[in-house]
Structures are given as C-alpha cells and as structure tokens.
Motif scaffolding. Structure first.
Motif, PDB file in Angstrom:
ATOM      1  N   CYS A 291      44.463  48.101  27.668  1.00 37.18           N
ATOM      2  CA  CYS A 291      43.503  47.506  28.589  1.00 37.18           C
ATOM      3  C   CYS A 291      43.978  46.121  29.027  1.00 37.18           C
ATOM      4  O   CYS A 291      44.459  45.331  28.219  1.00 37.18           O
ATOM      5  N   VAL A 292      43.826  45.825  30.317  1.00 34.32           N
ATOM      6  CA  VAL A 292      44.261  44.545  30.886  1.00 34.32           C
ATOM      7  C   VAL A 292      43.011  43.723  31.216  1.00 34.32           C
ATOM      8  O   VAL A 292      42.251  44.080  32.111  1.00 34.32           O
ATOM      9  N   PRO A 293      42.761  42.600  30.506  1.00 38.42           N
ATOM     10  CA  PRO A 293      41.511  41.848  30.676  1.00 38.42           C
ATOM     11  C   PRO A 293      41.451  40.930  31.897  1.00 38.42           C
ATOM     12  O   PRO A 293      40.388  40.424  32.231  1.00 38.42           O
ATOM     13  N   SER A 294      42.580  40.692  32.541  1.00 38.75           N
ATOM     14  CA  SER A 294      42.609  39.846  33.738  1.00 38.75           C
ATOM     15  C   SER A 294      43.411  40.547  34.826  1.00 38.75           C
ATOM     16  O   SER A 294      44.398  41.221  34.527  1.00 38.75           O
ATOM     17  N   SER A 295      42.997  40.388  36.054  1.00 40.22           N
ATOM     18  CA  SER A 295      43.727  41.040  37.142  1.00 40.22           C
ATOM     19  C   SER A 295      43.729  40.166  38.390  1.00 40.22           C
ATOM     20  O   SER A 295      42.883  39.281  38.549  1.00 40.22           O
ATOM     21  N   SER A 296      44.700  40.431  39.255  1.00 50.46           N
ATOM     22  CA  SER A 296      44.841  39.711  40.519  1.00 50.46           C
ATOM     23  C   SER A 296      44.616  40.658  41.680  1.00 50.46           C
ATOM     24  O   SER A 296      44.673  41.882  41.525  1.00 50.46           O
ATOM     25  N   THR A 297      44.376  40.085  42.844  1.00 50.86           N
ATOM     26  CA  THR A 297      44.212  40.868  44.069  1.00 50.86           C
ATOM     27  C   THR A 297      45.331  40.478  45.027  1.00 50.86           C
ATOM     28  O   THR A 297      45.415  39.318  45.442  1.00 50.86           O
ATOM     29  N   TYR A 298      46.178  41.437  45.351  1.00 50.80           N
ATOM     30  CA  TYR A 298      47.322  41.181  46.231  1.00 50.80           C
ATOM     31  C   TYR A 298      47.068  41.845  47.585  1.00 50.80           C
ATOM     32  O   TYR A 298      47.350  43.016  47.779  1.00 50.80           O
ATOM     33  N   ALA A 299      46.503  41.098  48.498  1.00 49.91           N
ATOM     34  CA  ALA A 299      46.131  41.638  49.814  1.00 49.91           C
ATOM     35  C   ALA A 299      46.844  40.922  50.946  1.00 49.91           C
ATOM     36  O   ALA A 299      46.340  40.860  52.072  1.00 49.91           O
ATOM     37  N   GLY A 300      48.007  40.365  50.669  1.00 49.63           N
ATOM     38  CA  GLY A 300      48.799  39.739  51.711  1.00 49.63           C
ATOM     39  C   GLY A 300      48.698  38.227  51.735  1.00 49.63           C
ATOM     40  O   GLY A 300      47.844  37.615  51.078  1.00 49.63           O
ATOM     41  N   ARG A 301      49.585  37.627  52.508  1.00 46.94           N
ATOM     42  CA  ARG A 301      49.697  36.166  52.563  1.00 46.94           C
ATOM     43  C   ARG A 301      48.421  35.501  53.068  1.00 46.94           C
ATOM     44  O   ARG A 301      47.982  34.482  52.522  1.00 46.94           O
ATOM     45  N   TRP A 302      47.821  36.077  54.129  1.00 46.17           N
ATOM     46  CA  TRP A 302      46.642  35.447  54.706  1.00 46.17           C
ATOM     47  C   TRP A 302      45.458  35.479  53.747  1.00 46.17           C
ATOM     48  O   TRP A 302      44.631  34.558  53.724  1.00 46.17           O
ATOM     49  N   TYR A 303      45.387  36.525  52.942  1.00 46.29           N
ATOM     50  CA  TYR A 303      44.315  36.598  51.939  1.00 46.29           C
ATOM     51  C   TYR A 303      44.507  35.503  50.889  1.00 46.29           C
ATOM     52  O   TYR A 303      43.533  34.877  50.455  1.00 46.29           O
ATOM     53  N   SER A 304      45.740  35.271  50.493  1.00 46.06           N
ATOM     54  CA  SER A 304      46.026  34.215  49.521  1.00 46.06           C
ATOM     55  C   SER A 304      45.692  32.837  50.085  1.00 46.06           C
ATOM     56  O   SER A 304      45.209  31.961  49.364  1.00 46.06           O
ATOM     57  N   ILE A 305      45.952  32.646  51.384  1.00 44.16           N
ATOM     58  CA  ILE A 305      45.594  31.373  52.026  1.00 44.16           C
ATOM     59  C   ILE A 305      44.081  31.236  52.113  1.00 44.16           C
ATOM     60  O   ILE A 305      43.512  30.178  51.823  1.00 44.16           O
ATOM     61  N   PHE A 306      43.429  32.307  52.522  1.00 44.17           N
ATOM     62  CA  PHE A 306      41.972  32.311  52.673  1.00 44.17           C
ATOM     63  C   PHE A 306      41.272  31.986  51.351  1.00 44.17           C
ATOM     64  O   PHE A 306      40.291  31.240  51.320  1.00 44.17           O
ATOM     65  N   THR A 307      41.787  32.510  50.254  1.00 45.78           N
ATOM     66  CA  THR A 307      41.195  32.256  48.931  1.00 45.78           C
ATOM     67  C   THR A 307      41.862  31.091  48.210  1.00 45.78           C
ATOM     68  O   THR A 307      41.471  30.748  47.094  1.00 45.78           O
TER      69      THR A 307
END
Length: 368
Positions: A291-307
């Motif tokens: 089980c992995v207790p932490s996760s990331s969301t990889y939805a592209g460069r603009w999503y990373s900038i937005f968040t």
C-alpha cells in the motif's frame, strides 16, 4: 533513493529555496485576493462566484502552498541566518502569520499546529482519531490533515468533538455526518455529500473565528494549553480586523469571494480537487503489492503551475525541505521511484475517489 541519488538530491534539501519566485507570488496572490474582494462588492453574486472559481481559488491555493514552503523552511534563503535585519526564523513566523491574510477562515492555524505533526504521524491510527484530536491536551494537533480527510475517508477510533449540554454529553461531527451519507458506487451523491459537509464546516469556522476573537478561547479544543488559545486569539483578532475592513469597504460579497476562493479548489469538479482528495489514500502498488500512503497527480505542466507544485505530494513527503518549484525534478533524477507519465485525467480521478472511499494513508487498507 539517497544512496543512489544523494549527490543530486542532498544539495536541493540543504541549499535550495523558493524565495526568488515564491515571495513575489505571495505578494501577487494576497494583493490580488484583497483587490478582488473589494471588486466583488460591485458585482452580482454569480459574478463573485465565477471570480472566486478563477482566479480566486488559484491565488488562495498559491498562498497555502507558499506558506507551506515557509513552514518547512524552504521559502527563505537557507544560507542566511538574518534577512532584512530579522532572524530567519522570526521572519518565517511573521510571513506565516501575516501572509495568510486576507482570508475567510485562513490556513494559519492548520499550518502552525497541524501540518508538521501530520508528516510525523501519517498512517498512525491513534493520531488519526477525531476523538483524540479534539480532546488532546498537547499544543499541536496529532495529525492536522484528519480535519480534512474525515469528510471523505475511513478512519479508526472514536468520533469527536463532544460537548456537554444540559448535563448530557453530545457528539457533534459535521465531517462524520456528511461521510455517513455516502453510498458506495454513487460518485455524484458522495461528491455532493462531501462538498456540503466541507463547505458547511468552513462556514462555521468563520463564525468560530469571531467567537475566539471575542472570548480568547477555542472551545472546540478545551484541553489544549493556554499558549494554544492565546495564539488562536491573536490570529483571529487580526484576521477578523482585516475582514472587518473589507466588509466596511465592499460589504458581505467581499467575504463571499474569500470564502469561495478558499473552498472551491478543494471540492469537485474543480481540477485541483483531484490532487487534494488523493494525496493520502490507500493505493496498492501493482508491482510490489504494498500500500502506498502518499500519491501525486501528474496532469501536465500547466496543472503543476496551476497548483504551484501541490500536486507533487509524494515527492514532498519524501523530501519536505525541497522547495515547491523543484519537486518536479525528483521524477527526472530518480524515475524508478515515481509513477511515469503526465496525463492523469483529473475528472476520472475524482470519479474514482468518490465512487468508493478508502482508508486514510493505508490505515488498515486490507479491511473492506
């Protein structure tokens, strides 16, 4: 990971800071939130809601992420012990306090008393109990994130807070009441239940800030030491004063704007909700079966900038002192330790999360 890539990662931990980028963004976010609050006084409520959806929610999330960097010591220059004549630690505390304004309920108290302990206690069932959280006598929350995840995830332990009314002990939990309305396989129903309980609780936090400002005590945490109540009162009085100025200048719609800006990014269908509701689930690794207790969301460069890098949550928990603008580099440095790809479907993620609740941070993840 450090054994293999320590020569690249360790300097980022020791020396990197986000001050060159993030201090200007913090100024931009807070001045924009203040200015847009004033503008909201001249707008129709539906226009205020749209303004809060964008760019208000983005600026609010940026404020949280930058103050989060300050808390972990990665905002200010790590090589300087004094900055503009102040000790680095003192300046960090002032940025955390005053940088959280203007706000409707704000992020300061969570960051001050709940976030660092969250890192230390993640996955600990005892620390993730609502009863423990509300009845604790220690200054810091055992795991501050429990205040959020209780609306959408399975927890162990008893529920809180409890109040004595008319000689009877009554348990009142908005988050638990909302979560009890969930029905497996009905994502829309569950998303509505989550949004309702979450936003209602945040509305009550605004009222509670006023109570704390007047009485000097946070009655939801009766056993905490006086230092906690004094700090709560200090923050609430300053925050309520700022809100009062905005209300005097622009009326109630200024508060509506701030309230929606601080809540909308956390609930569906806002794109940022995808990373917020999945950062500490109970995902099973297909390769290892663990089980992995932490996760990331990889939805592209603009999503990373937005968040503003909030989506790199697994990376952040691996290396909390690496600043927000460099977290994405970890996947390039150590690709075998993180998921591949950058095409996560944020709406698909939300649909899956709200279809079936998981245990918080792999806590008894094997229990159905």
């Amino acid at each position: 990971m450090l054994q293999k890539y320590g020569d690249q990662i360790s300097p980022m931990e020791r020396e990197s800071s986000s001050h060159a980028l993030a201090l200007s963004l913090l100024f931009l976010s807070n001045t924009s939130l203040f200015g847009l609050s004033l503008l909201s006084g001249k707008l129709h409520p539906y226009q205020v809601a749209l303004l809060a959806l964008f760019p208000g929610s983005m600026f609010s999330l940026w404020t949280l992420q930058i103050l989060h960097d300050a808390l972990h010591g990665s905002l200010l220059n790590k090589r300087q012990s004094k900055i503009v004549g102040m000790k680095r630690k003192d300046l960090q505390e002032n940025l955390l306090f005053w940088g959280s304004m203007p706000s409707a309920f704000g992020y300061y108290l969570y960051l001050k008393y709940g976030h660092l302990t969250h890192h230390n206690s993640l996955g600990d069932a005892q620390s993730a109990s609502l009863k423990t959280l509300f009845e604790s006598s220690q200054k810091d929350f055992e795991d501050g994130d429990v205040l959020f995840v209780a609306h959408r995830m399975k927890l162990k332990g008893e529920v809180g807070p409890k109040f004595t009314i008319g000689g009877k002990e009554i348990t009142m939990s908005i988050s638990k009441t909302g979560f009890n309305a969930w029905k497996e396989g009905h994502p829309i129903r569950n998303a509505l239940a989550f949004a309702t309980s979450f936003m209602y609780e945040r509305l009550l936090l605004i009222i509670n800030d006023l109570v704390v400002a007047i009485t000097g005590r946070n009655y939801f945490f009766p056993n905490k030491p006086q230092q906690f109540h004094d700090e709560c009162a200090k923050y609430c009085r300053c925050a309520v004063m700022v809100r009062g100025v905005l209300w005097a200048l622009a009326g109630w719609k200024s508060m509506m704007f701030l309230y929606l800006s601080e809540t909308l990014w956390s609930i569906p269908p806002h794109p940022a909700c995808a990373m917020f509701v999945t950062n500490h689930g109970s995902t099973m690794d297909s390769d290892t079966g663990s089980c992995v207790p932490s996760s990331s969301t990889y939805a592209g460069r603009w999503y990373s900038i937005f968040t503003l890098g909030t989506n790199y949550h697994c990376e952040h928990h691996d290396f909390p002192t690496i600043p927000l603008h460099r977290l994405g580099e970890l996947r390039k440095i150590a690709p075998e330790f993180y998921r591949k790809g950058s095409s996560d479907n944020v709406f698909g993620i939300m649909r899956k999360v709200f279809a079936k609740p998981e245990f918080y941070a792999c806590m008894d993840a094997n229990i159905q």
